[in-house]
Design an enzyme around this catalytic site. Structure first.
Site, PDB file in Angstrom:
ATOM      1  N   PHE A 130       0.880  -1.166   0.000  1.00 25.64           N
ATOM      2  CA  PHE A 130       0.000   0.000   0.000  1.00 25.64           C
ATOM      3  C   PHE A 130       0.923   1.222   0.000  1.00 25.64           C
ATOM      4  O   PHE A 130       1.817   1.335   0.844  1.00 25.64           O
ATOM      5  CB  PHE A 130      -0.900  -0.017   1.235  1.00 25.64           C
ATOM      6  CG  PHE A 130      -1.978   1.021   1.173  1.00 25.64           C
ATOM      7  CD1 PHE A 130      -3.156   0.788   0.481  1.00 25.64           C
ATOM      8  CD2 PHE A 130      -1.814   2.245   1.802  1.00 25.64           C
ATOM      9  CE1 PHE A 130      -4.152   1.756   0.417  1.00 25.64           C
ATOM     10  CE2 PHE A 130      -2.809   3.209   1.743  1.00 25.64           C
ATOM     11  CZ  PHE A 130      -3.981   2.972   1.049  1.00 25.64           C
ATOM     12  N   ASP A 202       2.575  -4.876   8.636  1.00 26.47           N
ATOM     13  CA  ASP A 202       1.401  -4.025   8.473  1.00 26.47           C
ATOM     14  C   ASP A 202       0.186  -4.953   8.475  1.00 26.47           C
ATOM     15  O   ASP A 202       0.058  -5.835   7.614  1.00 26.47           O
ATOM     16  CB  ASP A 202       1.511  -3.257   7.152  1.00 26.47           C
ATOM     17  CG  ASP A 202       0.358  -2.285   6.952  1.00 26.47           C
ATOM     18  OD1 ASP A 202      -0.767  -2.602   7.403  1.00 26.47           O
ATOM     19  OD2 ASP A 202       0.572  -1.232   6.341  1.00 26.47           O
ATOM     20  N   TYR A 227     -10.278   0.895  11.132  1.00 28.93           N
ATOM     21  CA  TYR A 227     -11.507   1.307  10.427  1.00 28.93           C
ATOM     22  C   TYR A 227     -11.887   0.369   9.291  1.00 28.93           C
ATOM     23  O   TYR A 227     -12.882   0.559   8.629  1.00 28.93           O
ATOM     24  CB  TYR A 227     -11.407   2.752   9.932  1.00 28.93           C
ATOM     25  CG  TYR A 227     -10.217   3.056   9.035  1.00 28.93           C
ATOM     26  CD1 TYR A 227     -10.211   2.652   7.695  1.00 28.93           C
ATOM     27  CD2 TYR A 227      -9.119   3.753   9.516  1.00 28.93           C
ATOM     28  CE1 TYR A 227      -9.131   2.932   6.881  1.00 28.93           C
ATOM     29  CE2 TYR A 227      -8.033   4.045   8.706  1.00 28.93           C
ATOM     30  CZ  TYR A 227      -8.037   3.627   7.386  1.00 28.93           C
ATOM     31  OH  TYR A 227      -6.961   3.900   6.592  1.00 28.93           O
ATOM     32  N   LYS A 228     -11.060  -0.657   9.028  1.00 29.36           N
ATOM     33  CA  LYS A 228     -11.374  -1.606   7.955  1.00 29.36           C
ATOM     34  C   LYS A 228     -12.155  -2.776   8.570  1.00 29.36           C
ATOM     35  O   LYS A 228     -13.281  -2.598   8.991  1.00 29.36           O
ATOM     36  CB  LYS A 228     -10.086  -2.036   7.258  1.00 29.36           C
ATOM     37  CG  LYS A 228      -9.458  -0.845   6.513  1.00 29.36           C
ATOM     38  CD  LYS A 228      -8.119  -1.150   5.879  1.00 29.36           C
ATOM     39  CE  LYS A 228      -7.630   0.090   5.134  1.00 29.36           C
ATOM     40  NZ  LYS A 228      -6.238   0.006   4.719  1.00 29.36           N
ATOM     41  N   ARG A 376     -12.157  -5.331  -6.604  1.00 30.49           N
ATOM     42  CA  ARG A 376     -11.834  -5.945  -5.308  1.00 30.49           C
ATOM     43  C   ARG A 376     -13.104  -6.099  -4.476  1.00 30.49           C
ATOM     44  O   ARG A 376     -13.881  -5.150  -4.355  1.00 30.49           O
ATOM     45  CB  ARG A 376     -10.834  -5.027  -4.615  1.00 30.49           C
ATOM     46  CG  ARG A 376     -10.210  -5.584  -3.381  1.00 30.49           C
ATOM     47  CD  ARG A 376      -9.179  -4.614  -2.847  1.00 30.49           C
ATOM     48  NE  ARG A 376      -9.812  -3.427  -2.276  1.00 30.49           N
ATOM     49  CZ  ARG A 376      -9.251  -2.669  -1.325  1.00 30.49           C
ATOM     50  NH1 ARG A 376      -8.064  -2.962  -0.864  1.00 30.49           N
ATOM     51  NH2 ARG A 376      -9.883  -1.621  -0.852  1.00 30.49           N
TER      52      ARG A 376
HETATM   53  C1  LIG Z   1      -5.467   1.134   4.460  1.00 32.75           C
HETATM   54  C2  LIG Z   1      -4.020   0.937   4.589  1.00 32.75           C
HETATM   55  C3  LIG Z   1      -3.214   1.932   5.153  1.00 32.75           C
HETATM   56  C4  LIG Z   1      -3.831   3.249   5.522  1.00 32.75           C
HETATM   57  O1  LIG Z   1      -3.046   4.073   6.298  1.00 32.75           O
HETATM   58  P1  LIG Z   1      -3.693   5.377   6.949  1.00 32.75           P
HETATM   59  O2  LIG Z   1      -2.589   6.027   7.653  1.00 32.75           O
HETATM   60  O3  LIG Z   1      -4.817   4.924   7.820  1.00 32.75           O
HETATM   61  O4  LIG Z   1      -4.261   6.219   5.841  1.00 32.75           O
HETATM   62  C5  LIG Z   1      -1.865   1.649   5.343  1.00 32.75           C
HETATM   63  N1  LIG Z   1      -1.343   0.462   4.962  1.00 32.75           N
HETATM   64  C6  LIG Z   1      -2.101  -0.503   4.399  1.00 32.75           C
HETATM   65  C7  LIG Z   1      -1.486  -1.818   4.010  1.00 32.75           C
HETATM   66  C8  LIG Z   1      -3.453  -0.280   4.182  1.00 32.75           C
HETATM   67  O5  LIG Z   1      -4.192  -1.225   3.617  1.00 32.75           O
END
Ligand SMILES: *Cc1c(COP(=O)(O)O)cnc(C)c1O
Length: 417
Positions: A130, A202, A227-228, A376
């Site tokens: 990401f 992560d 939040y996911k 997705r």
């Molecule tokens: C959603 C996601 C993020 C999001 O990071 P934020 O700081 O909350 O915007 C980071 N890493 C991964 C792998 C994600 O899927």
């Protein structure tokens, strides 16, 4: 054997997690397959938000820092979610964003390496990570100015060859946000350790999606969104875990007063707290933070093994139905079939992937699009039914047969979805 809607109904009737769907507020006429981006709202979140705003803030005012224990909320939430990721007591804080927490733990890990093995200057990560993860690495190494570099992996299979004498940190997403590829956390961590590197994980697409056991895997640091899959609410603060064996080495550069050993001394010099609290920076967003509990509580009514079993059953069903109903329609499965390497979403590639997702949204099937060409579909076992998967695939088939994507196609770019 041909799968029918009746089979799916029978699976729902047998599903021991089915009652948990009632814990969520879901709009009518929508099949929500985007809980891996923004989880659905726990019903209790509304009353909880009202209580925080009306009573804790409105009535008790400043006393709530103690009376409602706002001060310890980042640790209390960390302890509450610990069973979901194999963490012990006082090993997690919920605070800041995933991006910021990544910055903190990477800085900690790099400093540990700098002190013991200063020749190690390489951070290994995935090209397909990401992007914020890569951006945070880039910003951190630029600010350190110690000659660190970022080395990108093109394929999970390349990991063993990439971790060398020069590697300081291996940074991996446990589940890849686009493909849904799931790494073997214990094996990859062991590989990193054997070669003298530290492992940072992560968990954004794995916390609440797949079983995680950070201590059993002997990981070094982990960060992840709430939040996911955890349904903590839009922009809810993220989690941060650090292995307790590193406690003496805990250190992070965002040395705000919330991480100070005695914040109310109002001293001139920063003296960090010894424990996980040292990863806090400043005053927390209490309203948003408080809502994280509402999602976690629902997970605690079951366990991650049951969630995983249903997740795999649903993603298997999705894949099997796409094969049964949508053959010859230009769809390519991106997500691994192998359970050991599959997270909790199904990604399909289609030349008109973007328009395909738009056409499905118009029918009430909410998935999302990720470059390049990837549609997705997130699978959240707490609130999805087997019939939802059946219905979603029927919509997908109708969109493809009727070339409904052709209309959606012209709205590309500039369209916010
Ligand atoms: C959603 C996601 C993020 C999001 O990071 P934020 O700081 O909350 O915007 C980071 N890493 C991964 C792998 C994600 O899927």
């Amino acid at each position: 054997m041909t799968i029918t809607r009746e089979h799916c109904e029978a699976s729902d009737a047998r599903d021991e997690l089915a009652p948990l769907r009632q814990e969520f507020e879901l709009p009518d006429g929508v099949i929500y397959l985007d809980g891996n981006s923004l989880g659905a709202r726990p019903r209790r979140a509304l009353a909880h938000a009202q209580d925080v705003v009306q009573r804790e803030w409105g009535v008790d005012l400043i006393h709530s820092w103690n009376k409602a224990d706002w001060w310890n909320l980042p640790l209390r939430l960390g302890n509450q979610m610990a069973p979901l990721v194999g963490a012990g007591a006082d090993e997690i804080v919920v605070t800041d964003s995933t991006s910021i927490n990544l910055y903190k733990v990477l800085a900690n890990a790099l400093r540990m390496q700098q002190q013991r093995q200063p020749h190690r200057k390489v951070i290994v990560a995935e090209r397909d990570a990401f992007p914020t993860d890569l951006y945070m690495v880039q910003g951190l190494i630029a600010s350190l100015g110690q000659g660190h570099t970022l080395q990108l992996l093109d394929d999970p299979q390349d990991l063993p060859g990439a971790v060398t004498e020069q590697t300081a940190i291996v940074l991996l997403s446990h589940v890849n946000y686009r493909t849904g590829y799931l790494y073997d956390m214990a094996a990859c961590t062991a590989l990193a350790h054997e070669r003298g590197a530290l492992a940072v994980w992560d968990l954004c697409h794995s916390i609440g999606a797949v079983p995680v056991d950070l201590n059993a895997a002997n990981a070094d640091f982990a960060i992840g969104c709430t939040y996911k899959y955890l349904n903590g609410g839009p922009g809810a603060p993220a989690m941060l875990w650090a292995h307790p064996r590193h406690r003496r080495d805990f250190w992070q550069p965002l040395s705000g007063w919330w991480g100070h050993a005695r914040p109310f001394d109002m001293a001139v010099d920063y003296v960090p707290e010894h424990g996980i609290r040292s990863f806090l920076c400043g005053t927390q967003p209490i309203v948003s933070l408080g809502l994280v509990a509402c999602g976690v509580e629902i997970f605690l009514k079951t366990d991650m093994q049951r969630v995983r079993a249903k997740s795999l059953a649903l993603t298997d069903l999705f894949i099997d139905l796409v094969e049964q109903e949508c053959t010859g329609m230009d769809l390519t499965l991106v997500t691994p079939r192998e359970h050991a390497h599959r997270g909790s979403h199904v990604s399909l590639r289609h030349p008109e992937g973007y328009a395909l997702v738009q056409a499905l949204i118009a029918r009430g099937v909410v998935g999302d699009y990720r470059e390049p060409e990837v549609a997705r579909f997130g699978v959240t076992p707490l609130y999805l039914r087997y019939v939802d998967i059946w219905d979603a695939v029927q919509h997908l088939k109708a969109v493809l047969q009727g070339r409904e994507w052709a209309q959606a196609r012209f709205h590309r770019r500039g369209d916010v979805t």
